[in-house]
Design a protein around this motif. Structure first.
Motif, mmCIF file in Angstrom:
data_model
loop_
_atom_site.group_PDB
_atom_site.id
_atom_site.type_symbol
_atom_site.label_atom_id
_atom_site.label_comp_id
_atom_site.label_asym_id
_atom_site.label_seq_id
_atom_site.Cartn_x
_atom_site.Cartn_y
_atom_site.Cartn_z
ATOM 1 N N LYS A 81 0.685 -1.353 -0.093
ATOM 2 C CA LYS A 81 -0.155 -0.272 0.155
ATOM 3 C C LYS A 81 0.727 0.951 0.001
ATOM 4 O O LYS A 81 0.287 2.012 -0.197
ATOM 5 C CB LYS A 81 -1.149 -0.025 1.319
ATOM 6 C CG LYS A 81 -0.151 -0.378 2.435
ATOM 7 C CD LYS A 81 -1.414 -0.048 3.649
ATOM 8 C CE LYS A 81 -0.878 0.748 5.474
ATOM 9 N NZ LYS A 81 -1.524 0.847 5.799
ATOM 10 N N ARG B 130 -6.223 3.741 -3.034
ATOM 11 C CA ARG B 130 -6.473 5.585 -2.292
ATOM 12 C C ARG B 130 -8.525 5.209 -2.628
ATOM 13 O O ARG B 130 -8.523 6.168 -1.602
ATOM 14 C CB ARG B 130 -5.923 6.226 -3.482
ATOM 15 C CG ARG B 130 -4.301 5.583 -3.343
ATOM 16 C CD ARG B 130 -3.886 6.666 -4.797
ATOM 17 N NE ARG B 130 -2.712 6.898 -4.785
ATOM 18 C CZ ARG B 130 -1.703 7.210 -5.933
ATOM 19 N NH1 ARG B 130 -2.625 7.670 -7.147
ATOM 20 N NH2 ARG B 130 -0.575 7.162 -6.053
ATOM 21 N N ASP B 131 -9.080 4.750 -3.081
ATOM 22 C CA ASP B 131 -10.432 4.912 -2.750
ATOM 23 C C ASP B 131 -10.725 4.164 -1.841
ATOM 24 O O ASP B 131 -11.208 3.595 -1.428
ATOM 25 C CB ASP B 131 -11.268 4.291 -4.005
ATOM 26 C CG ASP B 131 -12.174 4.992 -4.459
ATOM 27 O OD1 ASP B 131 -12.797 5.827 -3.959
ATOM 28 O OD2 ASP B 131 -13.148 4.157 -5.468
ATOM 29 N N GLU C 147 -2.029 3.322 -6.266
ATOM 30 C CA GLU C 147 -3.344 2.872 -6.499
ATOM 31 C C GLU C 147 -3.395 1.506 -6.180
ATOM 32 O O GLU C 147 -2.199 0.835 -6.088
ATOM 33 C CB GLU C 147 -2.217 2.207 -8.340
ATOM 34 C CG GLU C 147 -1.556 4.237 -9.189
ATOM 35 C CD GLU C 147 -2.875 4.965 -8.994
ATOM 36 O OE1 GLU C 147 -4.600 4.130 -8.725
ATOM 37 O OE2 GLU C 147 -2.682 5.705 -9.781
ATOM 38 N N THR D 16 0.445 14.261 0.385
ATOM 39 C CA THR D 16 -1.381 14.444 1.022
ATOM 40 C C THR D 16 -1.596 15.749 0.829
ATOM 41 O O THR D 16 -3.104 16.383 1.419
ATOM 42 C CB THR D 16 -1.494 13.640 2.291
ATOM 43 O OG1 THR D 16 -0.127 14.642 3.234
ATOM 44 C CG2 THR D 16 -1.451 12.027 2.135
ATOM 45 N N ARG E 7 -5.756 9.008 2.321
ATOM 46 C CA ARG E 7 -5.529 7.473 1.409
ATOM 47 C C ARG E 7 -4.479 7.972 0.076
ATOM 48 O O ARG E 7 -4.274 7.379 -0.790
ATOM 49 C CB ARG E 7 -6.276 7.138 1.297
ATOM 50 C CG ARG E 7 -7.476 6.728 2.489
ATOM 51 C CD ARG E 7 -6.533 5.302 2.803
ATOM 52 N NE ARG E 7 -7.543 4.556 2.255
ATOM 53 C CZ ARG E 7 -7.304 3.220 2.419
ATOM 54 N NH1 ARG E 7 -7.170 2.835 3.687
ATOM 55 N NH2 ARG E 7 -8.273 2.763 1.597
ATOM 56 N N ALA E 8 -5.294 9.622 -0.677
ATOM 57 C CA ALA E 8 -4.263 10.000 -1.265
ATOM 58 C C ALA E 8 -2.352 9.824 -1.676
ATOM 59 O O ALA E 8 -2.725 9.567 -2.957
ATOM 60 C CB ALA E 8 -4.336 11.407 -2.185
ATOM 61 N N LYS F 61 -9.446 11.015 4.124
ATOM 62 C CA LYS F 61 -9.151 10.821 2.024
ATOM 63 C C LYS F 61 -8.058 11.387 1.357
ATOM 64 O O LYS F 61 -7.538 11.087 0.124
ATOM 65 C CB LYS F 61 -9.903 11.391 1.581
ATOM 66 C CG LYS F 61 -10.502 11.119 0.438
ATOM 67 C CD LYS F 61 -11.615 12.211 -0.711
ATOM 68 C CE LYS F 61 -12.103 12.139 -2.160
ATOM 69 N NZ LYS F 61 -12.973 12.871 -3.125
ATOM 70 N N HIS G 222 4.967 10.944 0.692
ATOM 71 C CA HIS G 222 3.899 10.642 1.074
ATOM 72 C C HIS G 222 3.008 11.776 1.660
ATOM 73 O O HIS G 222 1.991 12.292 1.601
ATOM 74 C CB HIS G 222 3.507 9.536 2.387
ATOM 75 C CG HIS G 222 2.516 9.727 2.836
ATOM 76 N ND1 HIS G 222 1.085 8.538 1.943
ATOM 77 C CD2 HIS G 222 1.808 9.527 4.130
ATOM 78 C CE1 HIS G 222 0.152 9.289 2.950
ATOM 79 N NE2 HIS G 222 0.273 9.585 4.673
#
Length: 440
Positions: A240, A364-365, A361, A252, A356-357, A353, A248
């Motif tokens: 992840k 993230r959702d 890939e 964010t 997670r962005a 949210k 990271h």
């Protein structure tokens, strides 16, 4: 042609008719050339401060920076700083000139300014005066120091952050020599008062190109906030994780809306990760309790940087609880609202949210969970479903004759949890009956 407000034109015309030269200068010219509406207007003039005050004797004036040639003139309710053309002396404190020399040449005044995009002047009679190529740099979207960047930054180290702020907010790249000078002079920021750093930092964080600035100039942020240095190049292992901790974090910050509280929270949200990093049996990174640890780090950083008590409390709390899972049931949503309040609930959903962005890939959702949480939140608010003690059909006075005084708080909490699970029970007699059962 720059559209100058009537109240500013009044100042220019009065100075000109009194035999002095006068121009609008700096950011208002930059914004006008870019097609933006300026927020503030500044005037530079050949008139000395006492002459400025004499010209505007019928206006309200304030000696905001009289030693450096600045008089604030209130024209048509608009405050305009009117400053005498000047040449700055040495900057031994890396912030203020030890002395200034007034001059009658606008070019001398423009030569002392920070960046080419801010070193332009304009008057309706002479048009645009641009001796350092500011308009061309605007066209090419470049931030470039006027003259030697090492000299400019040694004069005022805050210009380092201003360069990054302009790059972030205007979506401009930083010219190579200026960029090199920023990195070689970054330690000068330690001489700048935190209150001034805070203002530039928040503006920088809210820019649309903040991602590039955070990644390319991370060492500058390490000077301001040394507690974040352990995040630099600190790898995260597992499917992840797409980035090291700092990269990271940068993603964010970019992913959340341009709100100072939220962007500052994302900058600090993983500050507790390096100290809590461990690998599980499968070689994946874990960061147990990193939120709580980060909350303490964030509080210490913000206190040292002299942020307001409200910022310190709000941001450190959000950092401490940022990794709390998105609620998946109606009861969980109300428990969130009970524990944190409505504003914090909304902020936490946005934080989840954005966090997670910054993952790989496929991880993230969380839109489905967020849609449920938001819609349930709105239903609870609109339906007036109880989730706070104030919404209970009973209060402490109602319980005085039923339970011992020292137990009233615990019983009220129990009753609140009861109606959170079943709103139909928020009836005075029903809750008194439950209280009596507890007392028995």
């Amino acid at each position: 042609m720059i559209d100058i407000p009537k109240s500013v034109m009044t100042i220019l015309n009065m100075l000109n008719s009194s035999g002095f030269k006068a121009y609008v200068v700096g950011g208002c010219v930059r914004d006008s050339v870019m097609g933006r509406q300026p927020h503030d207007w500044d005037v530079a003039t050949s008139a000395y401060p006492d002459e400025v005050k004499a010209v505007f004797s019928d206006f309200k004036t304030v000696d905001t920076g009289i030693l450096h040639g600045t008089v604030l003139v209130i024209s048509g309710e608009m405050p305009v700083e009117v400053t005498t053309f000047r040449i700055d002396g040495d900057y031994t404190d890396n912030r203020h000139p030890d002395s200034v020399l007034f001059t009658d040449d606008i070019r001398d005044d423009l030569s002392r300014r920070d960046f080419t995009v801010n070193a332009m002047a304009y008057s309706p009679e002479e048009g645009l005066i641009d001796i350092f190529g500011g308009r061309k740099d605007i066209e090419n979207k470049i931030i470039r120091c006027v003259g030697d960047p090492d000299v400019r930054f040694s004069e005022d180290a805050l210009r380092i952050l201003r360069a990054l702020r302009f790059s972030s907010v205007l979506n401009f790249s930083i010219e190579e020599k200026t960029a090199q000078s920023i990195l070689s002079n970054e330690r000068l920021l330690t001489s700048i008062a935190y209150e001034r750093i805070d203002s530039e930092l928040l503006k920088l964080l809210c820019g649309g190109s903040v991602l590039d600035v955070l990644i390319n100039y991370k060492s500058v942020f390490g000077v301001i906030m040394p507690e974040l240095v352990p995040e630099f190049d600190h790898k995260q292992y597992g499917k992840k994780h797409a980035y090291d901790i700092w990269t990271h974090t940068a993603h964010t910050v970019e992913a959340i809306e341009s709100d100072p509280v939220l962007r500052l929270t994302m900058l600090l949200h993983d500050s507790g990760k390096p100290a809590t990093h461990k690998l599980d049996e499968n070689g994946n990174s874990t960061f147990k309790n990193h939120g709580a640890v980060g909350g303490v780090i964030a509080e210490n950083i913000l206190k040292r940087m002299k942020f307001s008590k409200e910022y310190i409390k709000t941001v450190s709390n959000l950092v401490a609880i940022h990794d709390k899972k998105v609620p998946e049931t109606r009861v969980q949503v109300k428990e969130y609202m009970r524990d944190y309040g409505e504003n914090t609930f909304i902020r936490l959903m946005k934080i989840r949210k954005a966090d997670r962005a910054g993952l790989a890939e496929g991880f993230r959702d969380i839109n489905d969970k967020l849609i449920f949480a938001y819609s349930t939140f709105n239903e609870i608010i609109n339906g007036d479903e109880p989730y706070t003690l104030k919404q209970l059909a009973v209060n402490g006075r109602d319980l005085k004759k039923i339970v011992p005084r020292e137990d009233i708080g615990a019983v009220l909490s129990f009753l609140l949890n009861t109606v959170i699970e079943d709103p139909q029970k928020n009836d005075r007699q029903t809750l008194l009956n439950i209280a009596e059962q507890i007392a028995d």
